[in-house]
Enzyme design. Sequence first.
Site, mmCIF file in Angstrom:
data_model
loop_
_atom_site.group_PDB
_atom_site.id
_atom_site.type_symbol
_atom_site.label_atom_id
_atom_site.label_comp_id
_atom_site.label_asym_id
_atom_site.label_seq_id
_atom_site.Cartn_x
_atom_site.Cartn_y
_atom_site.Cartn_z
ATOM 1 N N GLY A 73 0.852 -1.189 0.000
ATOM 2 C CA GLY A 73 0.000 0.000 0.000
ATOM 3 C C GLY A 73 0.883 1.233 0.000
ATOM 4 O O GLY A 73 2.094 1.146 -0.221
ATOM 5 N N LYS A 80 2.036 -0.741 6.760
ATOM 6 C CA LYS A 80 2.630 -1.971 6.209
ATOM 7 C C LYS A 80 3.655 -2.581 7.163
ATOM 8 O O LYS A 80 3.636 -3.771 7.415
ATOM 9 C CB LYS A 80 3.355 -1.680 4.884
ATOM 10 C CG LYS A 80 2.461 -1.229 3.765
ATOM 11 C CD LYS A 80 3.267 -1.023 2.489
ATOM 12 C CE LYS A 80 4.391 -0.013 2.638
ATOM 13 N NZ LYS A 80 3.936 1.332 3.010
ATOM 14 N N SER A 81 4.572 -1.731 7.640
ATOM 15 C CA SER A 81 5.618 -2.271 8.511
ATOM 16 C C SER A 81 5.039 -2.764 9.835
ATOM 17 O O SER A 81 5.478 -3.782 10.365
ATOM 18 C CB SER A 81 6.707 -1.225 8.763
ATOM 19 O OG SER A 81 7.391 -0.947 7.564
ATOM 20 N N GLU A 106 10.323 -3.183 2.835
ATOM 21 C CA GLU A 106 10.704 -2.207 1.792
ATOM 22 C C GLU A 106 11.121 -2.925 0.513
ATOM 23 O O GLU A 106 12.098 -2.549 -0.149
ATOM 24 C CB GLU A 106 11.837 -1.295 2.292
ATOM 25 C CG GLU A 106 11.535 -0.552 3.575
ATOM 26 C CD GLU A 106 10.573 0.630 3.375
ATOM 27 O OE1 GLU A 106 10.085 0.854 2.238
ATOM 28 O OE2 GLU A 106 10.305 1.317 4.372
#
Length: 187
Positions: free
Chosen positions: A16, A22-23, A90
């Site tokens: 996203g 996300k992390s 990442e």
Amino acid sequence: MKYIPKGMGWIDVITGCMFSGKSEELIRRLRRVVIAKKELVVFKPEIDDRYDEAYVVSHSAQKIEAINIRNSNEIARYIKDTTEVVGIDEAQFFDRGIVDVVGELASRGICVIIAGLDQDYKGKPFGPMPELTAIADDVLKTQAICMRCGNPATKTQRIVKNDAQILVGANELYEARCRNCFEAPEA
Ligand code: ZN
């Protein structure tokens, strides 16, 4: 992924815009792996040196230990016969070789959990993320809140003038924006 599959490989992708968690979600899933005492190894690209060198760190300061690597072909040297789960943060910054590496890990029975930006600051697919998403067994699209209007945000707006695709940083360089408020930079 609702649980960790047994006796088979698996590929999870969490993707996203920036500020969409996300992390946090990657760390949440990896922590469960640690609690389950599975053999885990986590990677992130060396380009991302924010916050802390040897950890995956979320904006809310949760963290988990990670190995910095420059190239996807470095992953193999850290994988043991006993490795059960691999985390990658990442992932958009990795070379295209990461797609084959991830496929290979899954075919060896390893569960791979990947987080990465789906689009760059121009709103275009970012690095190997389209292919990683395509080969995944499960995909979670995370949304942020548009910092201009409050709608669900799926775009990363760069708020400084710079034409490099990779410009690492967070709060001062980017905002989450919805489709209406996103302004694609001129080509
Ligand atoms: Zn908006």
